[in-house]
Design a protein around this motif. Structure first.
Motif, PDB file in Angstrom:
ATOM      1  N   VAL A  40      23.384  -8.350 -22.664  1.00 13.76           N
ATOM      2  CA  VAL A  40      23.889  -7.233 -23.483  1.00 13.76           C
ATOM      3  C   VAL A  40      24.091  -6.016 -22.579  1.00 13.76           C
ATOM      4  O   VAL A  40      25.117  -5.326 -22.646  1.00 13.76           O
ATOM      5  N   SER A  41      23.126  -5.765 -21.681  1.00 15.16           N
ATOM      6  CA  SER A  41      23.229  -4.626 -20.761  1.00 15.16           C
ATOM      7  C   SER A  41      24.437  -4.768 -19.840  1.00 15.16           C
ATOM      8  O   SER A  41      25.139  -3.795 -19.569  1.00 15.16           O
ATOM      9  N   LYS A  42      24.677  -5.982 -19.370  1.00 19.21           N
ATOM     10  CA  LYS A  42      25.826  -6.211 -18.482  1.00 19.21           C
ATOM     11  C   LYS A  42      27.147  -5.943 -19.202  1.00 19.21           C
ATOM     12  O   LYS A  42      28.071  -5.354 -18.638  1.00 19.21           O
ATOM     13  N   ILE A  43      27.220  -6.380 -20.436  1.00 17.19           N
ATOM     14  CA  ILE A  43      28.447  -6.175 -21.218  1.00 17.19           C
ATOM     15  C   ILE A  43      28.639  -4.684 -21.503  1.00 17.19           C
ATOM     16  O   ILE A  43      29.736  -4.140 -21.352  1.00 17.19           O
ATOM     17  N   LYS A  94      42.176  -0.767  -6.383  1.00 20.19           N
ATOM     18  CA  LYS A  94      40.803  -0.326  -6.644  1.00 20.19           C
ATOM     19  C   LYS A  94      39.776  -1.337  -6.136  1.00 20.19           C
ATOM     20  O   LYS A  94      38.592  -1.192  -6.377  1.00 20.19           O
ATOM     21  N   HIS A  95      40.250  -2.365  -5.443  1.00 27.87           N
ATOM     22  CA  HIS A  95      39.359  -3.443  -5.040  1.00 27.87           C
ATOM     23  C   HIS A  95      38.421  -3.020  -3.907  1.00 27.87           C
ATOM     24  O   HIS A  95      38.856  -2.454  -2.907  1.00 27.87           O
ATOM     25  N   ILE A 116      32.374  -4.329 -12.749  1.00 27.04           N
ATOM     26  CA  ILE A 116      32.872  -5.141 -13.865  1.00 27.04           C
ATOM     27  C   ILE A 116      33.090  -6.577 -13.410  1.00 27.04           C
ATOM     28  O   ILE A 116      32.695  -7.533 -14.078  1.00 27.04           O
ATOM     29  N   LYS A 117      33.705  -6.741 -12.232  1.00 24.78           N
ATOM     30  CA  LYS A 117      33.993  -8.094 -11.735  1.00 24.78           C
ATOM     31  C   LYS A 117      32.710  -8.862 -11.430  1.00 24.78           C
ATOM     32  O   LYS A 117      32.661 -10.083 -11.575  1.00 24.78           O
ATOM     33  N   LEU A 118      31.679  -8.139 -11.002  1.00 25.68           N
ATOM     34  CA  LEU A 118      30.402  -8.793 -10.716  1.00 25.68           C
ATOM     35  C   LEU A 118      29.656  -9.178 -11.996  1.00 25.68           C
ATOM     36  O   LEU A 118      28.928 -10.167 -12.035  1.00 25.68           O
ATOM     37  N   LEU A 119      29.842  -8.390 -13.044  1.00 27.09           N
ATOM     38  CA  LEU A 119      29.022  -8.553 -14.251  1.00 27.09           C
ATOM     39  C   LEU A 119      29.634  -9.482 -15.302  1.00 27.09           C
ATOM     40  O   LEU A 119      28.911 -10.093 -16.083  1.00 27.09           O
ATOM     41  N   MET A 120      30.971  -9.562 -15.334  1.00 20.00           N
ATOM     42  CA  MET A 120      31.617 -10.343 -16.389  1.00 20.00           C
ATOM     43  C   MET A 120      32.058 -11.707 -15.863  1.00 20.00           C
ATOM     44  O   MET A 120      32.209 -11.905 -14.660  1.00 20.00           O
ATOM     45  N   ASP A 121      32.313 -12.656 -16.778  1.00 21.56           N
ATOM     46  CA  ASP A 121      32.759 -13.992 -16.368  1.00 21.56           C
ATOM     47  C   ASP A 121      34.240 -14.006 -16.017  1.00 21.56           C
ATOM     48  O   ASP A 121      34.662 -14.718 -15.117  1.00 21.56           O
ATOM     49  N   GLU A 122      35.032 -13.246 -16.763  1.00 19.21           N
ATOM     50  CA  GLU A 122      36.471 -13.162 -16.481  1.00 19.21           C
ATOM     51  C   GLU A 122      36.934 -11.732 -16.705  1.00 19.21           C
ATOM     52  O   GLU A 122      36.438 -11.050 -17.611  1.00 19.21           O
ATOM     53  N   LYS A 131      52.852   2.866 -21.531  1.00 20.98           N
ATOM     54  CA  LYS A 131      53.133   2.076 -22.737  1.00 20.98           C
ATOM     55  C   LYS A 131      51.812   1.511 -23.253  1.00 20.98           C
ATOM     56  O   LYS A 131      51.251   2.027 -24.214  1.00 20.98           O
ATOM     57  N   MET A 132      51.331   0.500 -22.584  1.00 22.85           N
ATOM     58  CA  MET A 132      50.036  -0.050 -22.984  1.00 22.85           C
ATOM     59  C   MET A 132      49.377  -0.757 -21.805  1.00 22.85           C
ATOM     60  O   MET A 132      49.972  -1.654 -21.212  1.00 22.85           O
ATOM     61  N   ASN A 133      48.174  -0.330 -21.487  1.00 24.21           N
ATOM     62  CA  ASN A 133      47.385  -0.967 -20.438  1.00 24.21           C
ATOM     63  C   ASN A 133      46.162  -1.608 -21.092  1.00 24.21           C
ATOM     64  O   ASN A 133      45.509  -0.972 -21.916  1.00 24.21           O
ATOM     65  N   ILE A 134      45.896  -2.833 -20.705  1.00 27.61           N
ATOM     66  CA  ILE A 134      44.754  -3.536 -21.294  1.00 27.61           C
ATOM     67  C   ILE A 134      43.921  -4.178 -20.188  1.00 27.61           C
ATOM     68  O   ILE A 134      44.458  -4.879 -19.330  1.00 27.61           O
ATOM     69  N   ILE A 135      42.637  -3.915 -20.217  1.00 29.81           N
ATOM     70  CA  ILE A 135      41.703  -4.670 -19.376  1.00 29.81           C
ATOM     71  C   ILE A 135      40.861  -5.509 -20.318  1.00 29.81           C
ATOM     72  O   ILE A 135      40.305  -4.991 -21.288  1.00 29.81           O
ATOM     73  N   THR A 136      40.852  -6.804 -20.072  1.00 25.11           N
ATOM     74  CA  THR A 136      40.153  -7.735 -20.953  1.00 25.11           C
ATOM     75  C   THR A 136      38.947  -8.319 -20.229  1.00 25.11           C
ATOM     76  O   THR A 136      39.072  -8.844 -19.116  1.00 25.11           O
ATOM     77  N   LEU A 137      37.793  -8.196 -20.846  1.00 27.56           N
ATOM     78  CA  LEU A 137      36.528  -8.630 -20.260  1.00 27.56           C
ATOM     79  C   LEU A 137      35.974  -9.791 -21.091  1.00 27.56           C
ATOM     80  O   LEU A 137      35.914  -9.688 -22.316  1.00 27.56           O
ATOM     81  N   VAL A 138      35.598 -10.858 -20.433  1.00 27.98           N
ATOM     82  CA  VAL A 138      35.121 -12.040 -21.147  1.00 27.98           C
ATOM     83  C   VAL A 138      33.711 -12.405 -20.697  1.00 27.98           C
ATOM     84  O   VAL A 138      33.419 -12.408 -19.502  1.00 27.98           O
TER      85      VAL A 138
END
Lengths: 165, 118
Positions: A40-43, A94-95, A116-122, A131-138
């Motif tokens: 939960v903390s990671k998310i 930003k890498h 974020i890349k370290l904590l999430m699966d995808e 217009k619209m920017n989306i970052i999706t975290l799985v």
């Protein structure tokens, strides 16, 4: 029994004042899904970082723009999409590829996306500036991530009214 | 709004900043102001006591990065103590223990500064 995907939506002004509300929002959903406190903390941290990037970089500190936090939850995974309509960015710019060098050079910034890349699966990006920017975290609901809370997960996902008793 | 406060304690040459609450992009400027104040006063032996720090994001980590070079250039250091496992995991994930001295208790950090002086 297959479980239907449950959807949640929070829209906040693009102000850092509301990061705690965002963390509470995703934290409660993740906890109800059965994720362990550690996950939960990671998310929560990942979503905080994504929203902070929007506030600082997509909207350049302009307040009263909207940030949308869309959450989808099913039996297999939690998906959080952070949506803005700001100037966008190139994710590769930003890498942080070498953390040791980063620290030794006392560099600042750019840590959010790295975390974020370290904590999430995808992590996925859909960037369409202004217009619209989306970052999706799985984050996937597997045994490790729900250790000790599988009973809770079952009650929430398969018996929607169980917590109202 | 995230709750956060910094309480400062001076002991001879050493200053301790006690962090309390949630350190995120909203509250990081408060922490940064406290560090800046110490540097402006020429106090470079700094201990950040994280006993009551419940949360840290990269905005908070960035504050440490923003001052460490200046502090060390003046024969000082920023040492951290009393960190919860949850907060330490974030520092550790990013490799911060290789750059910063993180000890269990505030007293250990004081001793390390004192040993340098003796």
């Amino acid at each position: 029994m297959a479980t239907k995907t449950k959807k949640f939506l929070l829209v906040t002004p693009s102000e850092s004042d509301f990061l705690d509300i965002i963390r509470d929002f995703v934290g409660k959903i993740a906890r109800s899904a059965g994720f362990s406190d550690d996950y939960v903390s990671k998310i929560q941290l990942s979503v905080d970082e994504a929203c902070t990037n929007v506030i600082r970089h997509a909207y350049l500190g302009m307040k009263q723009k909207d940030i949308e936090i869309r959450v989808e939850l099913n039996a297999k995974k939690l998906v959080v999409s952070v949506v803005d309509r700001g100037r966008g960015f190139k994710p590769e710019s930003k890498h942080v590829d070498d953390m040791e060098a980063y620290l030794s050079e006392y560099r600042k910034g750019g840590l959010g996306l790295h975390l974020i890349k370290l904590l999430m699966d995808e992590v996925q990006f859909s960037i369409h500036p202004n217009k619209m920017n989306i970052i999706t975290l799985v984050k996937y609901l597997d045994d490790k991530q729900t250790l000790g809370t599988k009973r809770n997960r079952k009650s929430i996902l398969e018996k929607p009214h169980a917590r109202k008793r | 709004m995230s709750e956060f406060s910094v309480h400062r304690k001076d002991m001879d040459e050493i200053s301790v900043l006690n962090l309390d609450g949630y350190l995120d992009a909203h509250t990081a400027p408060s922490f940064e102001e406290s560090l800046k104040q110490l540097v402006d006063e020429g106090r470079f032996k700094i201990i950040v006591n994280c006993d009551k720090l419940a949360y840290i994001s990269s905005a908070g980590l960035g504050v440490f990065m923003g001052y460490i070079e200046d502090v060390r250039a003046n024969n000082g250091d920023i040492k951290m103590s009393n960190m919860s496992e949850k907060v330490f995991k974030i520092f550790d994930l990013l490799g911060f223990p290789s750059l910063y001295e993180i000890v269990d208790e505030e007293g250990e950090a004081v001793d390390k500064f004192s040993n340098i002086n003796s």
